[in-house]
Design a protein around this motif. Sequence first.
Motif, mmCIF file in Angstrom:
data_model
loop_
_atom_site.group_PDB
_atom_site.id
_atom_site.type_symbol
_atom_site.label_atom_id
_atom_site.label_comp_id
_atom_site.label_asym_id
_atom_site.label_seq_id
_atom_site.Cartn_x
_atom_site.Cartn_y
_atom_site.Cartn_z
ATOM 1 N N VAL A 38 1.497 -20.278 0.650
ATOM 2 C CA VAL A 38 2.659 -20.399 -0.234
ATOM 3 C C VAL A 38 3.951 -20.248 0.577
ATOM 4 C CG1 VAL A 38 3.903 -19.309 -2.140
ATOM 5 C CG2 VAL A 38 1.455 -19.734 -2.338
ATOM 6 N N VAL A 39 3.992 -19.287 1.490
ATOM 7 C CA VAL A 39 5.174 -19.095 2.329
ATOM 8 C C VAL A 39 5.412 -20.332 3.201
ATOM 9 C CG1 VAL A 39 6.095 -17.741 4.260
ATOM 10 C CG2 VAL A 39 5.082 -16.591 2.291
ATOM 11 N N LEU A 40 4.351 -20.874 3.777
ATOM 12 C CA LEU A 40 4.479 -22.076 4.600
ATOM 13 C C LEU A 40 5.027 -23.245 3.784
ATOM 14 C CD1 LEU A 40 3.905 -23.435 7.376
ATOM 15 C CD2 LEU A 40 1.719 -24.123 6.406
ATOM 16 N N ILE A 41 4.517 -23.430 2.586
ATOM 17 C CA ILE A 41 4.980 -24.530 1.719
ATOM 18 C C ILE A 41 6.445 -24.331 1.330
ATOM 19 C CG2 ILE A 41 4.681 -25.603 -0.541
ATOM 20 C CD1 ILE A 41 1.647 -24.977 -0.214
ATOM 21 N N LEU A 42 6.842 -23.084 1.065
ATOM 22 C CA LEU A 42 8.217 -22.823 0.659
ATOM 23 C C LEU A 42 9.214 -22.936 1.815
ATOM 24 C CD1 LEU A 42 7.733 -19.840 -1.798
ATOM 25 C CD2 LEU A 42 8.328 -22.195 -2.365
ATOM 26 N N LEU A 43 8.837 -22.471 3.001
ATOM 27 C CA LEU A 43 9.754 -22.493 4.134
ATOM 28 C C LEU A 43 9.866 -23.867 4.788
ATOM 29 C CD1 LEU A 43 9.041 -19.089 5.908
ATOM 30 C CD2 LEU A 43 10.952 -19.701 4.424
ATOM 31 N N LEU A 44 8.775 -24.608 4.824
ATOM 32 C CA LEU A 44 8.754 -25.939 5.434
ATOM 33 C C LEU A 44 8.195 -26.941 4.421
ATOM 34 C CD1 LEU A 44 7.157 -24.873 8.819
ATOM 35 C CD2 LEU A 44 9.575 -25.301 8.394
ATOM 36 N N PRO A 45 8.993 -27.359 3.460
ATOM 37 C CA PRO A 45 8.453 -28.141 2.343
ATOM 38 C C PRO A 45 7.663 -29.383 2.749
ATOM 39 C CG PRO A 45 10.723 -27.548 1.907
ATOM 40 C CD PRO A 45 10.418 -27.121 3.303
ATOM 41 N N VAL A 46 8.220 -30.264 3.539
ATOM 42 C CA VAL A 46 7.519 -31.507 3.859
ATOM 43 C C VAL A 46 6.387 -31.254 4.839
ATOM 44 C CG1 VAL A 46 7.789 -33.814 4.840
ATOM 45 C CG2 VAL A 46 9.576 -32.873 3.368
ATOM 46 N N ILE A 47 6.667 -30.555 5.931
ATOM 47 C CA ILE A 47 5.630 -30.271 6.930
ATOM 48 C C ILE A 47 4.568 -29.347 6.345
ATOM 49 C CG2 ILE A 47 5.203 -29.205 9.187
ATOM 50 C CD1 ILE A 47 8.046 -30.132 9.959
ATOM 51 N N GLY A 48 5.000 -28.351 5.572
ATOM 52 C CA GLY A 48 4.054 -27.443 4.928
ATOM 53 C C GLY A 48 3.128 -28.173 3.965
ATOM 54 N N LEU A 49 3.677 -29.139 3.226
ATOM 55 C CA LEU A 49 2.840 -29.935 2.317
ATOM 56 C C LEU A 49 1.801 -30.748 3.088
ATOM 57 C CD1 LEU A 49 5.395 -31.260 -0.297
ATOM 58 C CD2 LEU A 49 3.410 -29.836 -0.747
ATOM 59 N N LEU A 50 2.224 -31.329 4.204
ATOM 60 C CA LEU A 50 1.273 -32.110 5.002
ATOM 61 C C LEU A 50 0.169 -31.223 5.564
ATOM 62 C CD1 LEU A 50 3.681 -34.507 6.914
ATOM 63 C CD2 LEU A 50 2.076 -35.093 5.085
ATOM 64 N N PHE A 51 0.544 -30.055 6.113
ATOM 65 C CA PHE A 51 -0.475 -29.119 6.616
ATOM 66 C C PHE A 51 -1.407 -28.689 5.494
ATOM 67 C CE2 PHE A 51 2.372 -27.564 10.299
ATOM 68 C CZ PHE A 51 1.819 -28.507 11.150
ATOM 69 N N TRP A 52 -0.826 -28.362 4.336
ATOM 70 C CA TRP A 52 -1.632 -27.920 3.202
ATOM 71 C C TRP A 52 -2.589 -29.025 2.759
ATOM 72 C CZ3 TRP A 52 -1.833 -30.044 -1.704
ATOM 73 C CH2 TRP A 52 -2.622 -29.354 -2.612
ATOM 74 N N PHE A 53 -2.103 -30.259 2.710
ATOM 75 C CA PHE A 53 -2.930 -31.374 2.243
ATOM 76 C C PHE A 53 -4.157 -31.571 3.127
ATOM 77 C CE2 PHE A 53 -4.033 -35.909 2.015
ATOM 78 C CZ PHE A 53 -4.281 -36.012 0.656
ATOM 79 N N PHE A 54 -3.985 -31.436 4.449
ATOM 80 C CA PHE A 54 -5.094 -31.680 5.362
ATOM 81 C C PHE A 54 -5.927 -30.440 5.676
ATOM 82 C CE2 PHE A 54 -2.285 -35.294 6.394
ATOM 83 C CZ PHE A 54 -3.184 -36.320 6.100
ATOM 84 N N ALA A 55 -5.334 -29.251 5.629
ATOM 85 C CA ALA A 55 -6.067 -28.068 6.068
ATOM 86 C C ALA A 55 -6.046 -26.915 5.077
ATOM 87 C CB ALA A 55 -5.494 -27.571 7.398
#
Length: 65
Positions: A38-55
């Motif tokens: 959640v912190v990763l998605i909030l701090l880095l919205p686009v990059i965090g979403l890509l990381f979340w989507f794949f991993a």
Amino acid sequence: MGIEVGGILGLIVLIACVWAIIQTVQSNATNGSKVLWVVLILLLPVIGLLFWFFAGPRAAGHRLR
């Protein structure tokens, strides 16, 4: 006229972030892992979403075979 392309793109990213956070919270991952995602998605919205989507953690009841 009224709405700029950046505004629409920002709205799409916001909706995707909210959806990703909901999916993360509903996953079977540990609480610490959920907080980190959640912190990763909030701090880095686009990059965090890509990381979340794949991993990122999968939603409860959804498994890859």
